[in-house]
Design a protein around this motif. Sequence first.
Motif, PDB file in Angstrom:
ATOM      1  N   LEU A  23      -4.819  -8.032  -9.659  1.00 43.66           N
ATOM      2  CA  LEU A  23      -5.531  -8.867  -8.693  1.00 43.66           C
ATOM      3  C   LEU A  23      -5.487 -10.347  -9.063  1.00 43.66           C
ATOM      4  CD1 LEU A  23      -8.622  -6.607  -8.012  1.00 43.66           C
ATOM      5  CD2 LEU A  23      -6.819  -7.185  -6.384  1.00 43.66           C
ATOM      6  N   THR A  26      -1.130 -11.483  -9.748  1.00 44.61           N
ATOM      7  CA  THR A  26      -0.106 -11.238  -8.732  1.00 44.61           C
ATOM      8  C   THR A  26      -0.688 -11.565  -7.365  1.00 44.61           C
ATOM      9  OG1 THR A  26      -0.691  -8.953  -8.224  1.00 44.61           O
ATOM     10  CG2 THR A  26       0.776  -9.301 -10.119  1.00 44.61           C
ATOM     11  N   LYS A  27       0.115 -11.481  -6.399  1.00 42.40           N
ATOM     12  CA  LYS A  27      -0.362 -11.720  -5.030  1.00 42.40           C
ATOM     13  C   LYS A  27      -0.539 -10.400  -4.278  1.00 42.40           C
ATOM     14  CE  LYS A  27       1.262 -16.380  -4.537  1.00 42.40           C
ATOM     15  NZ  LYS A  27       0.071 -17.143  -4.608  1.00 42.40           N
ATOM     16  N   LEU A  28      -0.681  -9.309  -5.021  1.00 46.26           N
ATOM     17  CA  LEU A  28      -0.888  -8.014  -4.383  1.00 46.26           C
ATOM     18  C   LEU A  28      -2.222  -7.997  -3.643  1.00 46.26           C
ATOM     19  CD1 LEU A  28       0.288  -5.375  -7.015  1.00 46.26           C
ATOM     20  CD2 LEU A  28       1.390  -6.003  -4.871  1.00 46.26           C
ATOM     21  N   HIS A  29      -2.200  -7.395  -2.499  1.00 45.81           N
ATOM     22  CA  HIS A  29      -3.416  -7.239  -1.703  1.00 45.81           C
ATOM     23  C   HIS A  29      -4.320  -6.218  -2.396  1.00 45.81           C
ATOM     24  CE1 HIS A  29      -6.006  -6.327   1.707  1.00 45.81           C
ATOM     25  NE2 HIS A  29      -5.558  -7.457   2.252  1.00 45.81           N
ATOM     26  N   PRO A  30      -5.633  -6.415  -2.344  1.00 45.43           N
ATOM     27  CA  PRO A  30      -6.547  -5.453  -2.977  1.00 45.43           C
ATOM     28  C   PRO A  30      -6.360  -4.015  -2.496  1.00 45.43           C
ATOM     29  CG  PRO A  30      -7.734  -7.442  -2.399  1.00 45.43           C
ATOM     30  CD  PRO A  30      -6.345  -7.589  -1.830  1.00 45.43           C
ATOM     31  N   ILE A  31      -5.969  -3.823  -1.250  1.00 48.48           N
ATOM     32  CA  ILE A  31      -5.729  -2.466  -0.750  1.00 48.48           C
ATOM     33  C   ILE A  31      -4.565  -1.824  -1.492  1.00 48.48           C
ATOM     34  CG2 ILE A  31      -4.994  -1.117   1.265  1.00 48.48           C
ATOM     35  CD1 ILE A  31      -6.604  -3.115   2.982  1.00 48.48           C
ATOM     36  N   VAL A  32      -3.533  -2.612  -1.765  1.00 49.69           N
ATOM     37  CA  VAL A  32      -2.376  -2.095  -2.516  1.00 49.69           C
ATOM     38  C   VAL A  32      -2.811  -1.716  -3.924  1.00 49.69           C
ATOM     39  CG1 VAL A  32      -0.098  -2.686  -3.435  1.00 49.69           C
ATOM     40  CG2 VAL A  32      -0.732  -3.397  -1.117  1.00 49.69           C
TER      41      VAL A  32
END
Length: 173
Positions: free
Chosen positions: A150, A153-159
């Motif tokens: 979180l 990275t720029k990963l979405h929290p849902i991912v």
Amino acid sequence: MIILQLYMAFLKIGMFSIGGGYVMLPLIQKEIIENYGWLTQTEFVDIIAIAEMTPGPVAINSATFIGYQTAGIWGAAFATAGVVTPSLVLMVLAAKMINRFYENRWVQAAFGGLRPAVIALIAGAAIYVAGTAITDYISVIFGLAAFALLIFTKLHPIVVLAISAVAGIIIYL
């Protein structure tokens, strides 16, 4: 009557939770587990996890799930109504007054004191939930990995939630 108790408990939670849903977690825990004994600590943490994963504010989702778990559909409706009543009343009043008073030095000073207190309440809720959710070294690794994903990275929290769920299935089954 339990439905009225749910409404009043969540009305109290809604009235004294400045800063949003995460600030409400210690208050919900105190009311629901300690004062009323409607849920166990484990059930509470599981409901918070579900409330986090579903769309919408965590406070409203928590109230709805806890109300339903405690007294069915009417419990869900009354707990949800209780938690949103103070916000609804305050937002209607604030909408009428915000332009006139927001720049007031007393209002700004009050917000200056409230902001750090809100951060402390959120941190306290995180530590409280972590104490129950972190059960072994693998859960520590999951938590740290999710945090790193979180933050770095720029990963979405849902991912991140989906990755965590799949990893949990693989490791714990």
